[in-house]
Motif scaffolding. Structure first.
Motif, PDB file in Angstrom:
ATOM      1  N   GLU A  23      45.553  22.478   2.301  1.00 12.80           N
ATOM      2  CA  GLU A  23      44.432  21.994   3.096  1.00 12.80           C
ATOM      3  C   GLU A  23      43.430  21.388   2.120  1.00 12.80           C
ATOM      4  O   GLU A  23      43.022  22.038   1.153  1.00 12.80           O
ATOM      5  N   TYR A  24      43.042  20.138   2.355  1.00 10.02           N
ATOM      6  CA  TYR A  24      42.174  19.421   1.437  1.00 10.02           C
ATOM      7  C   TYR A  24      40.711  19.672   1.746  1.00 10.02           C
ATOM      8  O   TYR A  24      40.338  19.895   2.894  1.00 10.02           O
ATOM      9  N   ARG A  25      39.904  19.619   0.704  1.00 12.03           N
ATOM     10  CA  ARG A  25      38.455  19.716   0.891  1.00 12.03           C
ATOM     11  C   ARG A  25      37.971  18.492   1.664  1.00 12.03           C
ATOM     12  O   ARG A  25      38.573  17.424   1.605  1.00 12.03           O
ATOM     13  N   ARG A  26      36.864  18.651   2.355  1.00 11.96           N
ATOM     14  CA  ARG A  26      36.308  17.562   3.151  1.00 11.96           C
ATOM     15  C   ARG A  26      35.710  16.499   2.241  1.00 11.96           C
ATOM     16  O   ARG A  26      34.901  16.792   1.363  1.00 11.96           O
ATOM     17  N   LEU A  27      36.111  15.252   2.455  1.00 16.86           N
ATOM     18  CA  LEU A  27      35.558  14.146   1.673  1.00 16.86           C
ATOM     19  C   LEU A  27      34.146  13.845   2.146  1.00 16.86           C
ATOM     20  O   LEU A  27      33.854  13.882   3.341  1.00 16.86           O
ATOM     21  N   THR A  28      33.268  13.534   1.194  1.00 14.68           N
ATOM     22  CA  THR A  28      31.894  13.170   1.544  1.00 14.68           C
ATOM     23  C   THR A  28      31.686  11.664   1.543  1.00 14.68           C
ATOM     24  O   THR A  28      30.783  11.167   2.206  1.00 14.68           O
ATOM     25  N   THR A  29      32.505  10.932   0.776  1.00 13.66           N
ATOM     26  CA  THR A  29      32.376   9.480   0.748  1.00 13.66           C
ATOM     27  C   THR A  29      33.599   8.857   0.091  1.00 13.66           C
ATOM     28  O   THR A  29      34.372   9.541  -0.581  1.00 13.66           O
ATOM     29  N   ARG A  30      33.724   7.555   0.303  1.00 13.36           N
ATOM     30  CA  ARG A  30      34.829   6.799  -0.293  1.00 13.36           C
ATOM     31  C   ARG A  30      34.338   5.379  -0.533  1.00 13.36           C
ATOM     32  O   ARG A  30      33.557   4.848   0.237  1.00 13.36           O
ATOM     33  N   ASP A  31      34.829   4.751  -1.598  1.00 16.77           N
ATOM     34  CA  ASP A  31      34.502   3.358  -1.869  1.00 16.77           C
ATOM     35  C   ASP A  31      35.755   2.630  -2.325  1.00 16.77           C
ATOM     36  O   ASP A  31      36.566   3.180  -3.070  1.00 16.77           O
ATOM     37  N   VAL A  32      35.892   1.403  -1.861  1.00 16.93           N
ATOM     38  CA  VAL A  32      37.001   0.544  -2.252  1.00 16.93           C
ATOM     39  C   VAL A  32      36.412  -0.610  -3.044  1.00 16.93           C
ATOM     40  O   VAL A  32      35.444  -1.247  -2.607  1.00 16.93           O
ATOM     41  N   ASP A  33      36.958  -0.881  -4.208  1.00 10.47           N
ATOM     42  CA  ASP A  33      36.512  -1.986  -5.056  1.00 10.47           C
ATOM     43  C   ASP A  33      36.603  -3.287  -4.258  1.00 10.47           C
ATOM     44  O   ASP A  33      37.653  -3.618  -3.714  1.00 10.47           O
ATOM     45  N   ALA A  34      35.509  -4.020  -4.184  1.00 13.90           N
ATOM     46  CA  ALA A  34      35.443  -5.248  -3.387  1.00 13.90           C
ATOM     47  C   ALA A  34      36.407  -6.331  -3.872  1.00 13.90           C
ATOM     48  O   ALA A  34      36.834  -7.175  -3.085  1.00 13.90           O
ATOM     49  N   LEU A  35      36.768  -6.307  -5.140  1.00 12.86           N
ATOM     50  CA  LEU A  35      37.653  -7.331  -5.681  1.00 12.86           C
ATOM     51  C   LEU A  35      39.059  -6.815  -6.001  1.00 12.86           C
ATOM     52  O   LEU A  35      39.943  -7.599  -6.318  1.00 12.86           O
ATOM     53  N   ASN A  36      39.246  -5.497  -5.929  1.00  8.50           N
ATOM     54  CA  ASN A  36      40.561  -4.897  -6.186  1.00  8.50           C
ATOM     55  C   ASN A  36      40.762  -3.737  -5.205  1.00  8.50           C
ATOM     56  O   ASN A  36      40.416  -2.596  -5.516  1.00  8.50           O
ATOM     57  N   PRO A  37      41.322  -3.991  -4.021  1.00  5.05           N
ATOM     58  CA  PRO A  37      41.447  -2.950  -3.003  1.00  5.05           C
ATOM     59  C   PRO A  37      42.383  -1.805  -3.372  1.00  5.05           C
ATOM     60  O   PRO A  37      42.428  -0.805  -2.673  1.00  5.05           O
ATOM     61  N   GLU A  38      43.097  -1.912  -4.484  1.00  4.87           N
ATOM     62  CA  GLU A  38      43.934  -0.804  -4.946  1.00  4.87           C
ATOM     63  C   GLU A  38      43.091   0.266  -5.658  1.00  4.87           C
ATOM     64  O   GLU A  38      43.541   1.388  -5.837  1.00  4.87           O
ATOM     65  N   ARG A  39      41.872  -0.082  -6.052  1.00  7.65           N
ATOM     66  CA  ARG A  39      40.977   0.831  -6.778  1.00  7.65           C
ATOM     67  C   ARG A  39      40.054   1.504  -5.769  1.00  7.65           C
ATOM     68  O   ARG A  39      39.193   0.858  -5.167  1.00  7.65           O
ATOM     69  N   ILE A  40      40.238   2.803  -5.587  1.00  6.16           N
ATOM     70  CA  ILE A  40      39.504   3.559  -4.576  1.00  6.16           C
ATOM     71  C   ILE A  40      38.934   4.826  -5.207  1.00  6.16           C
ATOM     72  O   ILE A  40      39.639   5.543  -5.915  1.00  6.16           O
ATOM     73  N   ALA A  41      37.657   5.099  -4.923  1.00  6.94           N
ATOM     74  CA  ALA A  41      37.021   6.338  -5.371  1.00  6.94           C
ATOM     75  C   ALA A  41      36.712   7.185  -4.147  1.00  6.94           C
ATOM     76  O   ALA A  41      36.278   6.669  -3.120  1.00  6.94           O
ATOM     77  N   SER A  42      36.934   8.483  -4.271  1.00  9.40           N
ATOM     78  CA  SER A  42      36.630   9.437  -3.206  1.00  9.40           C
ATOM     79  C   SER A  42      35.862  10.599  -3.805  1.00  9.40           C
ATOM     80  O   SER A  42      36.121  10.999  -4.942  1.00  9.40           O
ATOM     81  N   THR A  43      34.929  11.152  -3.037  1.00  7.59           N
ATOM     82  CA  THR A  43      34.220  12.339  -3.494  1.00  7.59           C
ATOM     83  C   THR A  43      34.309  13.417  -2.427  1.00  7.59           C
ATOM     84  O   THR A  43      34.459  13.137  -1.251  1.00  7.59           O
ATOM     85  N   GLU A  44      34.221  14.632  -2.890  1.00  6.73           N
ATOM     86  CA  GLU A  44      33.888  15.748  -2.022  1.00  6.73           C
ATOM     87  C   GLU A  44      32.608  16.310  -2.621  1.00  6.73           C
ATOM     88  O   GLU A  44      32.067  15.714  -3.542  1.00  6.73           O
ATOM     89  N   SER A  45      32.102  17.389  -2.140  1.00  5.63           N
ATOM     90  CA  SER A  45      30.757  17.818  -2.510  1.00  5.63           C
ATOM     91  C   SER A  45      30.474  17.848  -4.002  1.00  5.63           C
ATOM     92  O   SER A  45      29.364  17.545  -4.419  1.00  5.63           O
TER      93      SER A  45
END
Length: 175
Positions: A23-45
């Motif tokens: 069971e994964y922790r709840r994500l608080t946010t996510r961002d996708v690189d505007a020029l490279n959609p393969e690059r994604i950052a996710s955070t939890e608390s």
């Protein structure tokens, strides 16, 4: 939207007794690189995961030092012009950035006085965005007040943007 694929490799798991599988922790946010959609950052608390494979595999990015584990991560932005640079927004602790993929974190050099609430606390940062065509510009959405700000690294300023009256402050939270 007819077919969905899980992309969970590298995301932090919940560790709560009794454990009942993955069971994964709840994500608080996510961002996708505007020029490279393969690059994604996710955070939890209190953790940050970076994927260079469209979320397929994630790498934990260290946030020790200036960014404390007690800081609650509420937003993240990837610099489209520099794969080493990540900006991290928090609830009450301000905005931090790394220019070397988590090796060293610092408070951003933009003056955050318009977001300062006193007693060492800042407005919650509900969203961040680095301008993909000018990485000296940062856009910030304030969570509680609903204000939207434009920051400039060139002159260290942060200025509130006027929101047209037809748009409510609630609709701009998180852009």
């Amino acid at each position: 939207g007819k077919t969905w694929v899980q992309r969970n490799n590298g995301l932090p798991l919940k560790i709560v007794y009794p454990c009942s599988g993955n069971e994964y922790r709840r994500l608080t946010t996510r961002d996708v690189d505007a020029l490279n959609p393969e690059r994604i950052a996710s955070t939890e608390s209190s953790s940050l995961v970076l994927s260079m494979e469209g979320g397929g595999n994630g790498e934990h990015i260290e946030t020790d030092g200036t960014v404390k584990r007690s800081n609650y991560f509420t937003s993240v932005s990837l610099d489209p012009g520099n794969e080493e640079r990540i900006i991290l927004g928090t609830s009450f602790s301000g905005i931090f950035e790394t220019k070397n993929r988590g090796g060293v974190w610092e408070k951003i050099s933009i003056d955050l006085n318009p977001l300062y609430r006193g007693a060492g606390f800042y407005e919650e940062i509900s969203a961040l965005g680095i301008d993909p065509y000018d990485n000296n510009k940062l856009y910030v959405s304030a969570g509680f007040s609903g204000g939207v700000f434009s920051g400039s690294y060139s002159d260290s300023s942060l200025n509130q943007l006027a929101i047209p009256s037809a748009i409510t402050s609630g609709s701009v939270k998180g852009f």
